[in-house]
Scaffold this motif. Structure first.
Motif, short mmCIF file in Angstrom:
data_model
loop_
_atom_site.label_atom_id
_atom_site.label_comp_id
_atom_site.label_asym_id
_atom_site.label_seq_id
_atom_site.Cartn_x
_atom_site.Cartn_y
_atom_site.Cartn_z
N TYR A 160 -8.58 -3.35 -3.40
CA TYR A 160 -7.69 -5.29 -3.12
C TYR A 160 -9.10 -5.26 -3.33
O TYR A 160 -10.26 -5.48 -3.24
CB TYR A 160 -8.31 -4.89 -0.72
CG TYR A 160 -6.04 -4.40 -0.91
CD1 TYR A 160 -5.19 -4.89 -1.30
CD2 TYR A 160 -6.40 -3.36 -0.39
CE1 TYR A 160 -3.91 -4.47 -0.94
CE2 TYR A 160 -4.80 -2.35 -0.32
CZ TYR A 160 -4.17 -3.16 -0.22
OH TYR A 160 -2.60 -2.12 -0.11
N ASN A 200 -12.80 -4.03 -2.65
CA ASN A 200 -12.56 -2.49 -1.96
C ASN A 200 -11.73 -1.21 -2.41
O ASN A 200 -10.48 -1.62 -2.03
CB ASN A 200 -12.57 -3.60 -0.92
CG ASN A 200 -12.24 -2.31 0.12
OD1 ASN A 200 -12.72 -0.51 0.96
ND2 ASN A 200 -11.81 -2.32 1.44
N VAL A 212 -9.69 1.49 -2.10
CA VAL A 212 -8.81 1.77 -1.39
C VAL A 212 -8.11 3.63 -1.55
O VAL A 212 -8.53 4.42 -1.08
CB VAL A 212 -7.90 0.73 -0.33
CG1 VAL A 212 -7.63 1.56 0.73
CG2 VAL A 212 -9.05 -0.09 -0.46
N GLU A 217 -8.85 10.22 8.62
CA GLU A 217 -9.02 9.52 9.42
C GLU A 217 -8.42 7.40 9.86
O GLU A 217 -7.85 7.22 8.70
CB GLU A 217 -10.42 9.37 9.96
CG GLU A 217 -10.94 10.56 10.37
CD GLU A 217 -12.39 10.68 9.97
OE1 GLU A 217 -13.25 9.37 9.23
OE2 GLU A 217 -13.53 11.08 10.73
N SER A 218 -8.79 7.11 10.85
CA SER A 218 -8.22 5.34 10.52
C SER A 218 -8.98 4.61 9.54
O SER A 218 -10.69 5.00 9.00
CB SER A 218 -9.12 4.55 11.66
OG SER A 218 -8.50 3.39 12.07
N GLY A 219 -8.51 3.98 8.73
CA GLY A 219 -9.17 3.02 7.36
C GLY A 219 -9.48 4.92 5.66
O GLY A 219 -9.88 3.32 5.49
N SER A 220 -8.51 5.26 5.95
CA SER A 220 -8.44 6.45 4.71
C SER A 220 -7.65 5.79 4.06
O SER A 220 -8.29 6.30 2.27
CB SER A 220 -8.68 7.67 5.05
OG SER A 220 -7.44 7.85 5.80
N GLY A 221 -7.43 5.42 4.53
CA GLY A 221 -6.29 4.57 2.60
C GLY A 221 -5.11 4.83 3.41
O GLY A 221 -3.81 5.06 2.49
N LYS A 222 -4.66 5.14 4.25
CA LYS A 222 -3.46 6.37 4.41
C LYS A 222 -1.57 5.41 4.28
O LYS A 222 -1.48 6.17 3.52
CB LYS A 222 -3.12 6.75 5.95
CG LYS A 222 -3.69 8.15 6.01
CD LYS A 222 -4.09 8.65 7.22
CE LYS A 222 -3.74 8.05 8.73
NZ LYS A 222 -5.46 7.56 9.28
N SER A 223 -1.76 4.01 5.21
CA SER A 223 -1.15 3.14 5.60
C SER A 223 -0.81 2.63 3.86
O SER A 223 0.42 2.08 2.89
CB SER A 223 -1.18 2.97 6.46
OG SER A 223 -1.88 2.86 6.99
N THR A 224 -1.95 2.18 3.10
CA THR A 224 -2.08 2.05 1.81
C THR A 224 -1.00 2.24 0.99
O THR A 224 -0.34 2.66 0.19
CB THR A 224 -2.81 1.93 1.57
OG1 THR A 224 -4.67 0.92 2.23
CG2 THR A 224 -3.07 1.13 0.21
N ARG A 231 2.72 2.48 1.24
CA ARG A 231 3.47 1.48 0.51
C ARG A 231 3.08 1.89 -0.79
O ARG A 231 4.66 1.68 -0.90
CB ARG A 231 2.27 0.31 1.12
CG ARG A 231 1.70 -0.12 2.48
CD ARG A 231 2.04 -1.72 2.86
NE ARG A 231 0.42 -1.42 2.26
CZ ARG A 231 -1.01 -1.80 2.82
NH1 ARG A 231 -0.65 -1.32 4.44
NH2 ARG A 231 -1.77 -1.84 2.44
N GLU A 275 2.48 6.41 10.67
CA GLU A 275 2.19 7.32 12.31
C GLU A 275 3.32 6.97 13.12
O GLU A 275 3.22 5.60 14.13
CB GLU A 275 1.00 5.56 12.56
CG GLU A 275 0.25 5.33 11.83
CD GLU A 275 -0.98 6.70 12.33
OE1 GLU A 275 -1.25 7.54 12.71
OE2 GLU A 275 -2.25 6.83 11.52
#
Ligand SMILES: Nc1ncnc2c1ncn2[C@@H]1O[C@H](COP(=O)(O)OP(=O)(O)OP(=O)(O)O)[C@@H](O)[C@H]1O
Ligand SMILES: [Mg+2]
Lengths: 297, 245
Positions: free
Chosen positions: B11, B22, B24, B43-50, B53, B166
């Protein structure tokens, strides 16, 4: 219809709605309602007071003030409404595109808006009128040109906040096209906000048109317009102050009504209240506000 | 079936003076097999949601390809009726102007199976609700109920794959367990597969056939759930030890 019912419960909003609707109706049917032709000069009746034939008296050329007031609705309100509609449509179109597609589309549209918004509005209006000449049409064109950017900006923010929602993401996963998503999932939700913003803008636009006509830049004599009627009455402000009263009051009442109506609309259009009304009556208990954080299930 | 090859995603950082990017996701590659449940842990911020998508085709990777049954997932026609999703935030997962019925029927309308006889009551009972919910609006549901409606909505068109990002994390402990049970049960009755994104290893181990561990945008492990104890990479070991202790 449900909206109308909700609006009617708010007394102030209901009264405002009546005033605005009546004004629009009278303006539309002006030839049927006005007791005299608005431009009929009758020098014998110069400055005469109220009478049975002329309810609000006559002006410096002996014209019927009531008739002029009624015909004045057309440029003062109806044409402003049309200009507002045009502006809102342009603004909504660009704002939706910017807020929904983001990225480059957003950047380009917003930079153009920034440029448009960096001109002071009145100065630009005066410049446009200076170039194209005085007249109602030119002022309305200047309005549309100056205001669309503001609308686009506001609508973009409204759309953006909904375009992020998970149900929009879900709709995209399902394979609904952009147009389908905008019409089914974003427009119905953003529309109330757009209605409120537009009705709020209407009041200020009516004032501005009247202001510019007062300065002699708007509609040209002998046509009637509220701001211009005030200007004509200015010459005799101290000897016959009542001549200013009729158009002045008309403007104040209408603009206040529009503003109250816009407030009422804002309350009436809250989807949470709108949708759960019938169930709330049935006693389904307290309705949680939507964005109350992520309470545990 | 769902094949991911060499996917990178970054991103643009909104920085005034320099154009920083950045990164991701870095060089992700794996395959989701039809019918399996694949867990994605990190972990949080590891790019799972990305990654989620990208898998759903609603965002494009910078490089690399994602295909579903050989066709690119970013084509709307590939996704239609084949893949679905449940998101974390149940407060914004259902259009506030839609009733539960409208929300559940929407995928069917799109999959072109709306004319097929469909027992919406049965579906609702399967997720632990009943017909009385059909005319409710989303703000009249509790969090757990809303998430169940989202699951019913995802299941309704019987897609081959459902991605859950999640989906149970914002629910209360006992409700979490119920939803996990529900997912297991739906899987056997409909024969579909899940991609289960979570930071909760235990939930993943309970539900998944295979687990992928992702750290800082890189894939560090992809193992069968039974072999989760024997992972090699230090990061995965650390992640596991936290859970066990
Ligand atoms: N649209 C975006 N624009 C810019 N940066 C983004 C965007 N989406 C995600 N990121 C960045 O990507 C990184 C990974 O985000 P992501 O949401 O994928 O994390 P996650 O693993 O799902 O975390 P969590 O468990 O908290 O949900 C974050 O550092 C975030 O700042
Ligand atoms: Mg996430």
């Amino acid at each position: 219809m449900k909206l109308l019912q909700r609006l009617m419960k708010d007394k102030l909003a209901a009264a405002s709605l009546c005033v605005v609707a009546a004004t629009l109706l009278i303006g539309l049917c002006a030839p049927l309602i006005a007791p005299h032709p608005p431009n009929e000069v009758n020098m014998e009746l110069r400055f005469s007071g109220a009478s049975w034939g002329y309810w609000l008296g006559n002006d410096h050329l002996g014209r019927c003030i009531l008739s002029r007031l009624i015909y004045g609705i057309r440029p003062s309100v109806l044409w402003v409404l049309a200009a507002l509609g045009a502006t809102a449509i342009i603004g909504a179109f660009l704002g939706f595109a910017a807020g929904y597609f983001r990225g480059k589309t957003d950047a380009v549209i917003m930079r153009i808006c920034d440029v448009m918004l960096s001109f002071p509005g009145y100065v630009m209006t005066l410049a446009i009128v200076g170039i194209m000449g005085a007249g109602l049409t030119n002022i309305l064109i200047a309005f549309v040109m100056m205001k669309w950017a503001w609308f686009a900006r506001v609508f973009r923010t409204a759309v953006m906040q909904y375009a992020d929602a998970d149900y929009v993401k879900f709709a995209r996963v399902l394979g609904i096209g952009h147009i389908g998503i905008m019409t089914r999932h974003i427009a119905p939700i953003a529309l109330p906000e757009i209605a409120v913003i537009s009705s709020g803008a209407l009041g200020s636009m009516i004032l501005q048109i009247s202001g510019l006509s007062f300065l002699g830049l708007g509609i040209q004599a002998p046509h009637a317009e509220w701001g211009m009627m005030m200007n004509e009455a200015r010459a005799v402000m101290f000897t016959r102050p009542e001549l200013m009263l009729a158009p002045g009051l008309a403007i104040i009442v209408l603009v206040s009504a529009v503003n109250f109506l816009s407030d009422g609309l804002q309350k009436a259009l809250d989807p949470k209240l709108m949708l759960s009304e019938k169930r709330a009556k049935a006693g389904a208990g307290v309705i949680p506000p939507r964005l109350s954080g992520k309470e545990v299930a | 079936m769902l094949k991911v090859e060499g996917v990178n995603k970054s991103y643009r950082q909104t920085d005034w003076f320099r154009k920083a990017r950045n990164q991701v996701l870095r060089d992700i590659g794996f395959e989701w097999r039809q019918g399996e449940t694949l867990g994605i842990i990190g972990e949080s911020g590891s790019g799972k949601s990305t990654l989620g998508r990208l898998l759903l085709g609603i965002e494009e990777p910078d490089s690399g390809i994602i295909t579903f049954g050989g066709k690119p997932i970013s084509d709307r026609s590939t996704r239609r009726g084949a893949i679905s999703a449940v998101f974390q935030d149940y407060t914004s997962s259902i259009n506030p102007f839609f009733t539960v019925r409208q929300a559940i029927l929407e995928p069917l309308r799109l999959a072109g199976t709306a004319s097929r006889p469909f027992d919406i009551g049965k579906l609702l009972r399967q997720v632990g609700l009943d017909e009385s919910y059909l005319t409710r609006y989303p703000h009249e549901l509790s969090g757990g109920e809303a998430q169940r409606v989202c699951i019913a909505r995802a299941v309704s068109a019987e897609p081959q794959c459902i991605l859950l990002d999640e989906a149970i994390s914002s629910l209360d402990g006992s409700v979490q367990m119920q939803v996990l049970e529900l997912l297991k049960q739906l899987r056997t009755s409909y024969g579909m597969g899940y991609i289960f994104i979570t930071h909760d290893i235990q939930a993943a181990a309970y539900l998944c056939d295979r687990v992928m561990i992702i750290c800082g945008g890189e894939m560090v492990e992809l193992v069968e759930t039974e072999e989760l104890k024997h992972v090699q990479s230090p990061y995965a070991k650390e992640l596991l030890s936290k859970v066990i202790s």
